[in-house]
Design a protein around this motif. Structure first.
Motif, short mmCIF file in Angstrom:
data_model
loop_
_atom_site.label_atom_id
_atom_site.label_comp_id
_atom_site.label_asym_id
_atom_site.label_seq_id
_atom_site.Cartn_x
_atom_site.Cartn_y
_atom_site.Cartn_z
N PHE A 28 0.98 -0.92 -0.03
CA PHE A 28 0.06 0.01 -0.02
C PHE A 28 0.99 1.10 -0.14
N LEU A 29 1.17 1.67 -1.14
CA LEU A 29 2.15 2.86 -1.40
C LEU A 29 1.38 4.14 -1.52
N MET A 30 1.76 5.09 -0.50
CA MET A 30 1.12 6.15 -0.20
C MET A 30 2.12 7.30 -0.88
N ALA A 31 1.92 7.99 -1.67
CA ALA A 31 2.90 9.04 -2.25
C ALA A 31 2.55 10.21 -1.33
N ALA A 32 3.28 9.93 0.00
CA ALA A 32 3.07 11.07 0.98
C ALA A 32 4.51 10.73 1.70
N GLY A 33 5.36 11.78 2.14
CA GLY A 33 6.58 11.40 2.88
C GLY A 33 7.21 12.62 3.60
N PRO A 34 8.54 12.58 3.56
CA PRO A 34 9.10 13.86 3.91
C PRO A 34 9.08 15.06 3.06
N MET A 35 8.64 14.94 1.68
CA MET A 35 8.54 15.92 0.82
C MET A 35 7.55 16.86 1.06
N ASP A 36 6.42 16.21 2.10
CA ASP A 36 5.20 17.07 2.14
C ASP A 36 5.16 17.53 3.51
N GLU A 37 6.22 17.40 4.38
CA GLU A 37 6.45 17.97 5.79
C GLU A 37 6.74 19.50 5.64
N ALA A 38 6.23 20.18 6.59
CA ALA A 38 6.37 21.67 7.07
C ALA A 38 8.12 21.50 7.44
N GLU A 39 8.59 22.66 7.08
CA GLU A 39 10.02 22.73 7.19
C GLU A 39 10.29 22.44 9.00
N ASP A 40 9.41 22.88 9.73
CA ASP A 40 9.60 22.95 11.23
C ASP A 40 8.90 21.57 11.79
N ARG A 41 8.49 20.66 10.93
CA ARG A 41 7.72 19.57 11.34
C ARG A 41 8.67 18.16 10.72
N GLY A 42 10.00 18.42 10.69
CA GLY A 42 10.62 17.14 10.18
C GLY A 42 10.45 15.78 11.16
N GLY A 43 10.17 14.80 10.26
CA GLY A 43 9.71 13.43 10.95
C GLY A 43 8.30 13.35 11.02
N VAL A 44 7.39 14.00 10.95
CA VAL A 44 5.94 13.63 10.95
C VAL A 44 5.66 12.75 10.00
N ALA A 45 5.94 12.57 9.01
CA ALA A 45 5.57 11.45 7.99
C ALA A 45 6.27 10.19 8.55
N HIS A 46 7.25 10.10 9.26
CA HIS A 46 7.74 8.59 9.70
C HIS A 46 7.03 8.48 10.91
N LEU A 47 6.54 9.43 11.83
CA LEU A 47 5.88 9.36 13.06
C LEU A 47 4.42 8.72 12.59
N THR A 48 4.03 9.41 11.53
CA THR A 48 2.34 8.92 11.06
C THR A 48 2.57 7.64 10.76
N GLU A 49 3.40 7.17 10.16
CA GLU A 49 3.71 5.70 9.73
C GLU A 49 3.77 4.73 10.76
N HIS A 50 4.45 4.97 11.85
CA HIS A 50 4.61 4.28 12.96
C HIS A 50 3.29 4.19 13.71
N LEU A 51 2.49 5.20 13.61
CA LEU A 51 1.06 5.16 14.50
C LEU A 51 -0.05 4.49 13.60
#
Length: 429
Positions: A28-51
């Motif tokens: 299930f490939l979701m075309a969303a990741g670090p490219m979509d993060e706000a500059e001051d929210r680094g790591g939110v894509a990875h955190l979302t995946e964990h959750l």
């Protein structure tokens, strides 16, 4: 045997039937990741995946874990620089069961506040552990240097400080904005019937509404050359060299893969033979083409002792410069070995349903079409020696003009004198 369907809400379903297997691999490939993060929210894509496995409105984390273990297979997820992917390999009997579970997870994860704080702590420990690995530090330092100011240069997991500052609302907002059906590719390989899978996906994901939008076109980052150094309490120096190359979909991608195999792709490669077998200056040396949607680089990595650092880097750049000037051209036997290596790796990988599924998903993401094995093997085989040397020379000439070195090693003159290494890069341009 490869088929594709697009659902009404723009979810793409791609499948490959494999004869003689009982398993099915789903991605299930979701075309969303670090490219979509706000500059001051680094790591939110990875955190979302964990959750995503920490509970939904219908199932709590324990029930989800129990359901995944019951399948007897492997279920997991990962975040890359270009996308996020959730994967599973199970017996074909559990196909419907697993798709229903993933539909619930991708539509109804509730991201409880306590789970957000718990996973943040887990990720911070993961990032802290990476700081103990100088090879990883050198690699990440290289990427952040060459692509500074662009999302490609951000660490996938974020920095410890940025992750510590993330809150529940950050995760919910990222999920709502980016986990859209138009960005979702569901790939399956193994004992699968395409139409049955499409029906299962439609049943599980029909409530995922299409927002009707289109994604912005990617922007290629500016490449920043030069030298970056980090001093650590280690005895060896770990180096990572970047030469700008081409994005993932470049027409010359097969040729670049062949070149990196010749340069540092195995025990018969030039750098391994020279620096390991002949000179004994390194234990390990590799070269790899690392490509993404927006850019790509040839990365040469290894480690040595501080007193040998300068001659090792000089030998590497001397080899690259010689190939760029065609003074050290690729030989017929080298090209043949590289072709056999790449073709053999591909054929072996195609016997694995998980690898086939991964290929389907990434081809749909990057190319929006299938590239079957016959076409891929033919493209590799068609590379002739004259074209190989000509295009390699062009790529390396440009790469030497856009090059960088990242070093992680002990605090000493041989490592910390960046002016010496910057002059070295200039001398080999």
């Amino acid at each position: 045997m490869m088929e594709q369907s697009v659902l009404d809400n723009r979810i793409r379903v791609v499948t490959k039937k494999m004869v003689g297997v009982r398993s099915i691999s789903l991605g299930f490939l979701m075309a969303a990741g670090p490219m979509d993060e706000a500059e001051d929210r680094g790591g939110v894509a990875h955190l979302t995946e964990h959750l995503m496995f920490d509970g939904t409105e219908r199932r709590d984390a324990e029930e989800i874990a129990r359901m995944m273990d019951t399948t007897g297979g492997q279920v997991g997820g990962f975040t890359s620089r270009d996308y996020t992917c959730f994967t599973a390999t199970v017996l074909d009997d559990y196909r419907t069961y697993l798709i229903d579970l993933m539909g619930d997870i991708l539509l109804n994860s509730h991201f409880a506040d306590y789970a957000v704080h718990q996973e943040k702590e887990t990720i911070i420990r993961e990032l802290s552990a990476q700081l103990d690995r100088p090879d990883v530090c050198a690699h990440e330092r290289l990427k952040s240097h060459i692509w500074q100011g662009h999302p490609l240069g951000r660490p996938i997991g974020g920095a410890i400080t940025s992750v510590a500052g993330l809150q529940q609302q950050d995760v919910i907002q990222f999920f709502q904005q980016n986990y859209q059906p138009r960005r979702l590719i569901i790939a399956a390989a193994g004992n699968v019937n395409h139409q049955d899978l499409v029906t299962n996906v439609a049943d599980a994901f029909w409530m995922m509404p299409d927002d009707g939008r289109a994604d912005a076109q990617p922007v290629r980052p500016v490449f920043h050359g030069g030298v970056t150094v980090e001093c650590k309490g280690v005895s060896h120096v770990y180096f990572s060299i970047a030469l700008q190359a081409a994005p993932y979909t470049a027409a010359e991608r097969y040729l670049i893969h062949l070149f990196t195999a010749i340069l540092g792709g195995g025990m018969s490669s030039r750098l391994f033979r020279k620096l390991r077998q002949e000179l004994g200056m390194v234990y390990e040396i590799t070269a790899e083409y690392q490509a993404y949607r927006d850019d790509g680089v040839i990365v040469i990595e290894g480690s040595t002792t501080p007193e040998l650092l300068h001659p090792v880097l000089s030998q590497i750049l001397l080899e690259v410069k010689g190939m760029a000037l065609q003074m050290l051209p690729i030989l017929e036997e080298e090209l043949w070995i590289a072709k056999m290596q790449l073709k053999g790796q591909h054929i072996i990988a195609q016997e694995n349903s998980h690898t086939c599924m991964s290929s389907l998903a990434t081809q749909a993401f990057y190319f929006n079409r299938f590239i079957d094995s016959a076409e891929m093997l033919d493209q590799i085989q068609q590379v002739d020696l004259e074209r190989m040397n000509t295009i390699t020379a062009n790529i390396l000439t440009n790469g030497l003009l856009h090059s960088a070195i990242a070093l992680v090693g002990p605090s000493c003159e041989q490592v910390c004198n960046t002016a010496v290494f910057e002059k070295m890069l200039r001398d080999f341009q």
